[in-house]
Design an enzyme around this catalytic site. Structure first.
Site, PDB file in Angstrom:
ATOM      1  N   CYS A   1      -7.697 -35.788  -8.908  1.00 33.09           N
ATOM      2  CA  CYS A   1      -6.336 -35.465  -8.322  1.00 33.09           C
ATOM      3  C   CYS A   1      -6.641 -33.789  -7.688  1.00 33.09           C
ATOM      4  O   CYS A   1      -7.531 -33.628  -7.142  1.00 33.09           O
ATOM      5  CB  CYS A   1      -5.176 -35.512  -9.280  1.00 33.09           C
ATOM      6  SG  CYS A   1      -3.701 -35.439  -8.518  1.00 33.09           S
ATOM      7  N   THR A   2      -5.648 -33.007  -7.793  1.00 36.68           N
ATOM      8  CA  THR A   2      -5.841 -31.508  -7.571  1.00 36.68           C
ATOM      9  C   THR A   2      -6.651 -30.668  -8.315  1.00 36.68           C
ATOM     10  O   THR A   2      -6.660 -29.648  -8.075  1.00 36.68           O
ATOM     11  CB  THR A   2      -4.348 -31.130  -7.306  1.00 36.68           C
ATOM     12  OG1 THR A   2      -3.701 -31.151  -8.601  1.00 36.68           O
ATOM     13  CG2 THR A   2      -3.846 -31.958  -6.305  1.00 36.68           C
TER      14      THR A   2
END
Length: 136
Positions: free
Chosen positions: A42-43
């Site tokens: 993800c981030t």
């Protein structure tokens, strides 16, 4: 053979506060130098960019954060792949893409047959409801 791997998770802190925390980014940079594989979900790619390992590389991140990460510069965000392999850096778009990435890495390190055993053991059989079922 033993492999050293660093996994950087995502989340709000990974994209908002921790990229500005030199204790966190310094630790990530140090671990990444020693790791055979550096990964993020993800981030978490924001932290890899801030710490240095993702600079100048191809990465994946959550779809809602692709433009923000790309705006930081010195990174190529790949939008059409669930996970991206750039040398020893492997980044995934989101949570389920992280499972795909992890299984790829297991296959790379231990062989495809072993990755298939792991997939079966964790009962990972992706079949999204509402996409797989056209009748409902």
């Amino acid at each position: 053979m033993n492999y050293e791997q660093g996994l950087v998770p995502g989340g709000r802190g990974a994209r908002e506060t921790q990229p500005h925390n030199p204790s966190v980014t310094g630790w990530i940079a140090k671990v990444a130098e020693q790791a055979d594989w550096v990964t993020s979900v993800c981030t978490g790619s924001f932290l890899l960019h801030a710490a240095g390992p993702a600079k100048g590389r191809r990465v994946a991140t959550h779809w809602a954060s692709e433009e923000t990460l790309e705006a930081f510069g010195d990174v190529t965000v790949v939008r059409d792949a669930r996970y991206v392999v750039d040398s020893n850096l492997v980044t995934a778009q989101g949570v389920s893409a992280g499972i795909d990435m992890a299984l790829w890495l297991v296959g790379r390190i231990h062989g495809r047959d072993h990755a298939r055993v792991v997939r079966r053991y964790i009962q990972y059989e992706p079949a999204p409801p509402y996409m797989a079922d056209e009748s409902g």
